[in-house]
Write a protein that holds these residues in place. Structure first.
Motif, PDB file in Angstrom:
ATOM      1  N   GLY A  58      -6.290  -4.551  -1.825  1.00  0.00           N
ATOM      2  CA  GLY A  58      -6.804  -5.906  -1.990  1.00  0.00           C
ATOM      3  C   GLY A  58      -8.242  -5.810  -2.474  1.00  0.00           C
ATOM      4  O   GLY A  58      -8.802  -4.722  -2.610  1.00  0.00           O
ATOM      5  N   LEU A  59      -8.831  -6.959  -2.743  1.00  0.00           N
ATOM      6  CA  LEU A  59     -10.217  -7.003  -3.242  1.00  0.00           C
ATOM      7  C   LEU A  59     -10.977  -8.063  -2.471  1.00  0.00           C
ATOM      8  O   LEU A  59     -10.547  -9.225  -2.402  1.00  0.00           O
ATOM      9  CB  LEU A  59     -10.224  -7.354  -4.742  1.00  0.00           C
ATOM     10  N   GLY A  60     -12.087  -7.656  -1.880  1.00  0.00           N
ATOM     11  CA  GLY A  60     -12.948  -8.643  -1.223  1.00  0.00           C
ATOM     12  C   GLY A  60     -13.922  -9.230  -2.225  1.00  0.00           C
ATOM     13  O   GLY A  60     -14.225  -8.602  -3.257  1.00  0.00           O
TER      14      GLY A  60
ATOM     15  N   ARG B 276      -7.946  -2.444  11.223  1.00  0.00           N
ATOM     16  CA  ARG B 276      -9.008  -2.890  12.123  1.00  0.00           C
ATOM     17  C   ARG B 276      -8.773  -2.165  13.443  1.00  0.00           C
ATOM     18  O   ARG B 276      -7.624  -1.983  13.855  1.00  0.00           O
ATOM     19  CB  ARG B 276      -8.921  -4.404  12.310  1.00  0.00           C
TER      20      ARG B 276
ATOM     21  N   ASP C 106      -6.126   0.841   5.352  1.00  0.00           N
ATOM     22  CA  ASP C 106      -7.170   0.659   6.357  1.00  0.00           C
ATOM     23  C   ASP C 106      -6.607  -0.154   7.517  1.00  0.00           C
ATOM     24  O   ASP C 106      -5.513  -0.721   7.434  1.00  0.00           O
ATOM     25  CB  ASP C 106      -8.412  -0.029   5.784  1.00  0.00           C
TER      26      ASP C 106
ATOM     27  N   ARG D 171     -13.627  -0.418  11.895  1.00  0.00           N
ATOM     28  CA  ARG D 171     -12.516  -0.212  10.954  1.00  0.00           C
ATOM     29  C   ARG D 171     -12.214   1.264  10.804  1.00  0.00           C
ATOM     30  O   ARG D 171     -13.112   2.108  10.981  1.00  0.00           O
ATOM     31  CB  ARG D 171     -12.868  -0.766   9.565  1.00  0.00           C
TER      32      ARG D 171
ATOM     33  N   ASN E  95      -3.702  -5.110  10.858  1.00  0.00           N
ATOM     34  CA  ASN E  95      -2.929  -4.997   9.615  1.00  0.00           C
ATOM     35  C   ASN E  95      -1.514  -4.499   9.900  1.00  0.00           C
ATOM     36  O   ASN E  95      -0.572  -4.861   9.191  1.00  0.00           O
ATOM     37  CB  ASN E  95      -3.625  -4.050   8.625  1.00  0.00           C
TER      38      ASN E  95
ATOM     39  N   HIS F 272     -15.472  -5.031  -1.998  1.00  0.00           N
ATOM     40  CA  HIS F 272     -14.859  -3.995  -1.148  1.00  0.00           C
ATOM     41  C   HIS F 272     -13.373  -3.916  -1.411  1.00  0.00           C
ATOM     42  O   HIS F 272     -12.752  -4.861  -1.896  1.00  0.00           O
ATOM     43  CB  HIS F 272     -15.147  -4.248   0.343  1.00  0.00           C
ATOM     44  N   THR F 273     -12.814  -2.763  -1.084  1.00  0.00           N
ATOM     45  CA  THR F 273     -11.371  -2.591  -1.068  1.00  0.00           C
ATOM     46  C   THR F 273     -11.025  -1.659   0.085  1.00  0.00           C
ATOM     47  O   THR F 273     -11.875  -0.871   0.502  1.00  0.00           O
ATOM     48  CB  THR F 273     -10.830  -2.048  -2.405  1.00  0.00           C
ATOM     49  N   ALA F 274      -9.818  -1.791   0.624  1.00  0.00           N
ATOM     50  CA  ALA F 274      -9.509  -1.161   1.921  1.00  0.00           C
ATOM     51  C   ALA F 274     -10.660  -1.564   2.857  1.00  0.00           C
ATOM     52  O   ALA F 274     -11.031  -2.736   2.881  1.00  0.00           O
ATOM     53  CB  ALA F 274      -9.318   0.338   1.787  1.00  0.00           C
TER      54      ALA F 274
ATOM     55  N   SER G 125      -1.761  -2.405   1.997  1.00  0.00           N
ATOM     56  CA  SER G 125      -3.070  -3.035   2.132  1.00  0.00           C
ATOM     57  C   SER G 125      -3.013  -4.046   3.265  1.00  0.00           C
ATOM     58  O   SER G 125      -1.931  -4.525   3.637  1.00  0.00           O
ATOM     59  CB  SER G 125      -3.415  -3.768   0.831  1.00  0.00           C
ATOM     60  N   GLY G 126      -4.168  -4.378   3.769  1.00  0.00           N
ATOM     61  CA  GLY G 126      -4.248  -5.429   4.789  1.00  0.00           C
ATOM     62  C   GLY G 126      -4.600  -6.750   4.127  1.00  0.00           C
ATOM     63  O   GLY G 126      -4.385  -6.940   2.926  1.00  0.00           O
ATOM     64  N   GLY G 127      -5.142  -7.660   4.911  1.00  0.00           N
ATOM     65  CA  GLY G 127      -5.521  -8.970   4.369  1.00  0.00           C
ATOM     66  C   GLY G 127      -4.308  -9.877   4.201  1.00  0.00           C
ATOM     67  O   GLY G 127      -3.184  -9.556   4.577  1.00  0.00           O
ATOM     68  N   ALA G 128      -4.552 -11.024   3.577  1.00  0.00           N
ATOM     69  CA  ALA G 128      -3.511 -12.057   3.458  1.00  0.00           C
ATOM     70  C   ALA G 128      -2.709 -11.946   2.159  1.00  0.00           C
ATOM     71  O   ALA G 128      -1.523 -12.271   2.126  1.00  0.00           O
ATOM     72  CB  ALA G 128      -4.164 -13.431   3.540  1.00  0.00           C
ATOM     73  N   THR G 129      -3.334 -11.459   1.101  1.00  0.00           N
ATOM     74  CA  THR G 129      -2.669 -11.502  -0.222  1.00  0.00           C
ATOM     75  C   THR G 129      -1.299 -10.831  -0.250  1.00  0.00           C
ATOM     76  O   THR G 129      -0.369 -11.384  -0.845  1.00  0.00           O
ATOM     77  CB  THR G 129      -3.593 -10.897  -1.299  1.00  0.00           C
TER      78      THR G 129
ATOM     79  N   LYS H  42     -11.814 -15.237  -5.806  1.00  0.00           N
ATOM     80  CA  LYS H  42     -11.984 -13.850  -6.301  1.00  0.00           C
ATOM     81  C   LYS H  42     -12.343 -13.812  -7.790  1.00  0.00           C
ATOM     82  O   LYS H  42     -12.522 -12.736  -8.374  1.00  0.00           O
ATOM     83  CB  LYS H  42     -10.652 -13.103  -6.080  1.00  0.00           C
TER      84      LYS H  42
HETATM   85  C1  6PG Z   1      -8.356  -5.676   5.145  1.00  0.00           C
HETATM   86  C2  6PG Z   1      -8.025  -5.236   3.759  1.00  0.00           C
HETATM   87  C3  6PG Z   1      -9.082  -5.722   2.804  1.00  0.00           C
HETATM   88  C4  6PG Z   1      -8.428  -6.856   2.053  1.00  0.00           C
HETATM   89  C5  6PG Z   1      -9.420  -7.639   1.239  1.00  0.00           C
HETATM   90  C6  6PG Z   1      -8.737  -8.866   0.606  1.00  0.00           C
HETATM   91  O1  6PG Z   1      -8.076  -4.939   6.103  1.00  0.00           O
HETATM   92  O2  6PG Z   1      -8.825  -6.822   5.265  1.00  0.00           O
HETATM   93  O3  6PG Z   1      -7.647  -4.027   3.578  1.00  0.00           O
HETATM   94  O4  6PG Z   1      -9.540  -4.753   1.910  1.00  0.00           O
HETATM   95  O5  6PG Z   1      -7.427  -6.308   1.188  1.00  0.00           O
HETATM   96  O6  6PG Z   1     -10.448  -8.062   2.109  1.00  0.00           O
HETATM   97  O7  6PG Z   1      -8.232  -9.649   1.652  1.00  0.00           O
HETATM   98  P1  6PG Z   1      -7.359 -10.965   1.322  1.00  0.00           P
HETATM   99  O8  6PG Z   1      -6.090 -10.492   0.695  1.00  0.00           O
HETATM  100  O9  6PG Z   1      -7.114 -11.606   2.674  1.00  0.00           O
HETATM  101  O10 6PG Z   1      -8.196 -11.817   0.397  1.00  0.00           O
END
Ligand code: 6PG
Length: 250
Positions: free
Chosen positions: A146-148, A74, A72, A184, A84, A152-154, A41-45, A207
């Motif tokens: 992850g979860l926005g 960017r 996913d 994306r 990512n 959203h996810t991915a 997954s991307g994002g920070a978590t 969240k």
């Molecule tokens: C991305 C992720 C996206 C991310 C969620 C949570 O490319 O940003 O795939 O789905 O997992 O937005 O992001 P955080 O972990 O930063 O809260």
């Protein structure tokens, strides 16, 4: 499918719990069929998880037989702070002995997301030797998600027509205007749901409302929120820290 919801005191404990799940799945898959496919997954978590896998837990993983994909990306250069791939490279790939041919990143083409999506679709299709996800038989072993706060996810965002895609592995999408990188590339719902196991990692007070919305009454939002549409073949897990789980029904 009823999700297996696990609550941890904090992100560190959550990341360690996730690392143990990845390692167990990797060892099982390699024992059973000789390889393991892990979708990042991307994002920070997940940063702490990736660092643990690249450092403290590094020698517990069968890296030589592990194939890395992305849920996913960017559509930016892989050197971009938005990438990512760059985040995974800095935390995991630059540290773990993963054969370069086992790293299946998205060939981003800034300005032309459809071209990147088609290239990534070919990478996945060639790996699994199947052109479409509904051909059956091919599936990822373990998908990290992850979860926005919008559900959203991915890069599957609420209301996007891609949510109706049935046969493609990968599509190009535009994130909502509020997102910094709108172009994306994302795995589709069937691509994620064809996986054996999907594991959400969700942390922080930002969240807790969306976690409550999805997990307290998933059926009510299953048609609206992409994260509620995730139904992998075998196991669905939600790893939460205490604060993200604060509003969950007791
Ligand atoms: C991305 C992720 C996206 C991310 C969620 C949570 O490319 O940003 O795939 O789905 O997992 O937005 O992001 P955080 O972990 O930063 O809260």
């Amino acid at each position: 499918m009823k999700p297996d919801v696990r609550v941890y005191p904090d992100l560190e404990a959550l990341s360690r719990g996730a690392a143990e799940l990845v390692i167990d799945a990797a060892k099982t898959c390699v024992r059973r069929k000789g390889f393991f496919t892990l979708v990042l997954s991307g994002g920070a978590t997940p940063k702490r998880l990736y660092t643990l896998l690249g450092e403290e837990y590094r020698d517990q993983m069968p890296w030589h037989s592990t194939h890395i994909f992305w849920g996913d990306e960017r559509n930016t250069p892989q050197t971009s702070l938005e990438s990512n791939y760059r985040m995974a490279y800095e935390t995991l790939i630059s540290k773990a002995p993963i054969p370069v041919e086992n790293i299946h990143s998205v060939p981003t083409t800034p300005g032309n997301p459809e071209s990147a999506a088609q290239a990534y679709e070919k990478i996945i299709g060639d790996f699994f030797q199947t052109k479409s996800v509904d051909a059956g038989g091919a599936s990822f072993d373990f998908v990290l998600l992850g979860l926005g706060s919008d559900g959203h996810t991915a890069s599957l965002f609420p209301g996007d027509p891609i949510l109706d895609e049935k046969s493609r592995w990968v599509c190009a999408v535009h994130a909502p205007p509020t997102y910094q990188t709108r172009e994306r590339i994302t795995l589709t719902l069937p691509a994620i749901n064809s996986a054996d196991q999907a594991v959400f990692m969700v942390s922080g007070s930002g969240k807790k409302e969306i976690v409550k919305t999805i997990l307290n009454d998933p059926a009510r939002v299953r048609k609206k929120l992409p994260a509620a549409m995730i139904q992998p073949k075998e196991e669905l897990k939600w790893l939460l820290d205490t604060i993200a789980a604060e509003e969950l029904k007791k």
